[in-house]
Scaffold this motif. Structure first.
Motif, PDB file in Angstrom:
ATOM      1  N   ASP A  82       0.823  -1.211   0.000  1.00 13.68           N
ATOM      2  CA  ASP A  82       0.000   0.000   0.000  1.00 13.68           C
ATOM      3  C   ASP A  82       0.859   1.264   0.000  1.00 13.68           C
ATOM      4  N   THR A  83       1.982   1.222   0.707  1.00 14.05           N
ATOM      5  CA  THR A  83       2.843   2.404   0.747  1.00 14.05           C
ATOM      6  C   THR A  83       3.425   2.693  -0.629  1.00 14.05           C
ATOM      7  N   ARG A  90       0.883   9.916  -4.776  1.00 16.61           N
ATOM      8  CA  ARG A  90       1.407  11.217  -4.358  1.00 16.61           C
ATOM      9  C   ARG A  90       2.215  11.881  -5.475  1.00 16.61           C
ATOM     10  N   ARG A  91       2.937  11.052  -6.229  1.00 16.35           N
ATOM     11  CA  ARG A  91       3.797  11.606  -7.274  1.00 16.35           C
ATOM     12  C   ARG A  91       3.071  11.804  -8.601  1.00 16.35           C
ATOM     13  N   GLN A  98      -6.163   6.541 -12.817  1.00 13.55           N
ATOM     14  CA  GLN A  98      -6.722   6.075 -14.078  1.00 13.55           C
ATOM     15  C   GLN A  98      -6.186   4.693 -14.443  1.00 13.55           C
ATOM     16  N   SER A  99      -4.900   4.477 -14.219  1.00 16.11           N
ATOM     17  CA  SER A  99      -4.303   3.177 -14.540  1.00 16.11           C
ATOM     18  C   SER A  99      -4.920   2.077 -13.701  1.00 16.11           C
ATOM     19  N   PRO A 141      -3.904   4.945  -3.381  1.00 12.97           N
ATOM     20  CA  PRO A 141      -3.237   5.993  -4.158  1.00 12.97           C
ATOM     21  C   PRO A 141      -3.982   7.322  -4.099  1.00 12.97           C
ATOM     22  N   LEU A 142      -5.300   7.285  -3.876  1.00  8.16           N
ATOM     23  CA  LEU A 142      -6.042   8.530  -3.738  1.00  8.16           C
ATOM     24  C   LEU A 142      -5.577   9.294  -2.501  1.00  8.16           C
ATOM     25  N   ALA A 143      -5.296   8.570  -1.416  1.00 12.89           N
ATOM     26  CA  ALA A 143      -4.763   9.226  -0.215  1.00 12.89           C
ATOM     27  C   ALA A 143      -3.443   9.916  -0.518  1.00 12.89           C
ATOM     28  N   GLY A 144      -2.602   9.280  -1.326  1.00  7.69           N
ATOM     29  CA  GLY A 144      -1.353   9.914  -1.721  1.00  7.69           C
ATOM     30  C   GLY A 144      -1.592  11.125  -2.601  1.00  7.69           C
TER      31      GLY A 144
END
Length: 331
Positions: A82-83, A90-91, A98-99, A141-144
């Motif tokens: 998850d990290t 985040r990047r 989307q991917s 990834p949304l959190a990032g």
């Protein structure tokens, strides 16, 4: 020795082999399985947790210590995967989301629903995300992408991983006799069990894929290209442009096509009361294949709107065509 007795002996041997494999490599199996799942591979990990939980309950004494060790291994593997996705979000933000949605069998709604959950609960949604298909894949990834602080992300993601893995291990421990009976039945079936499981999995994936194709075919209609929309605007024939991205996504990408109006495809009453049925309308979203925009266009046509088109590629296609966007007013 009679054939039935020989079959029972072979089945018992297979069951013992499975139990020995779980006892010897249970920790490694859990780590590899959970890590693969958290990295996005389509491999279910809950059955492994249930199986290992049952094995511990049948053979370990005391029970809590090995269960705690398996739980720790599972949470660690989950956090590693998850990290990685957190930093990808985040990047790379939108491109990562989307991917992921393109890999999902439920990609029509995974991004939209996750945005709404995240917009309502924030990073806390990670504590329950693993229990909700689709939400678990995109929320990390949304959190990032939403720039959640790493300590806060690890806290709630770790809690969610612990609750999810703990449930699997607890189910295995509680229903250990039943799990053992299932293993015995599968052992008696031999290679037939693997064939049945494979066929069931293939049938499920095929069903979801066919459902996906049917939905896209039902929603397939003419799209308007970014260049054509820009031409209409330049000619003074600008249509009404609806931006139906969820509020959380607008925080990630706080720009709109000039003149766009925010709308919610679930709330059509205001649109029906505001715009004439002959009004030309263009809709864009953040979904792969413009599914949400196409769905809203179909709904408006049902209410006798005569000229409604999704924008092919959404705001990303508008940018790719070299056209200008503008900041969200008041953003």
């Amino acid at each position: 020795m009679t054939q039935p007795a020989l079959d029972r002996r072979v089945a018992a041997k297979r069951e013992a082999d499975v139990q020995e494999l779980v006892e010897r490599y249970g920790m490694l199996l859990v780590f590899a399985n959970v890590l693969a799942l958290s990295l996005g591979l389509p491999v279910p990990a809950m059955p492994t947790l249930v199986l290992v939980g049952a094995s511990v309950a049948l053979h370990a004494d005391p029970l809590w210590l090995p269960l705690a060790a398996v739980l720790l291994v599972s949470v660690t593997a989950s956090l590693i995967g998850d990290t990685a996705w957190y930093y990808a979000g985040r990047r790379y933000g939108n491109r990562t989301l989307q991917s992921l949605c393109r890999l999902s069998l439920s990609r029509d709604s995974c991004l939209k629903q996750t945005e709404r959950f995240y917009g309502r609960f924030g990073v806390r949604v990670l504590s329950v995300a693993k229990f909700v298909p689709g939400l678990s894949m995109v929320s990390v990834p949304l959190a990032g992408a939403m720039q959640a602080r790493l300590p806060l992300f690890l806290r709630y993601d770790g809690l969610g991983a612990a609750l999810w893995a703990g449930l699997g291990l607890a189910l295995g421990a509680i229903f250990a006799p039943q799990v053992e009976a299932v293993l015995e039945t599968l052992s008696q079936l031999g290679t037939g069990a693997g064939v049945l499981v494979g066929l069931a999995l293939a049938a499920y994936v095929g069903y979801r894929w066919q459902r996906r194709r049917a939905l896209l075919k039902a929603l397939e209609s003419a799209r308007i290209e970014a260049g054509d929309l820009h031409g209409l605007i330049q000619a003074g024939q600008a249509p009404v442009v609806f931006d139906i991205r969820a509020p959380g996504f607008r925080d990630i990408d706080p720009y709109i096509i000039p003149g766009a109006v925010f709308a919610d495809e679930r709330k059509l009453e205001g649109i029906l009361q505001t715009y004439p049925r002959q009004q030309k309308i263009v809709i864009y979203c953040a979904c792969p294949d413009e599914v949400s925009a196409a769905w809203m266009a179909a709904r408006l046509r049902e209410h006798r709107f005569t000229d409604v088109l999704p924008l092919r590629g959404g705001i990303d296609a508008w940018r790719a065509a070299g056209l200008q966007v503008e900041p969200i007013p008041g953003g």
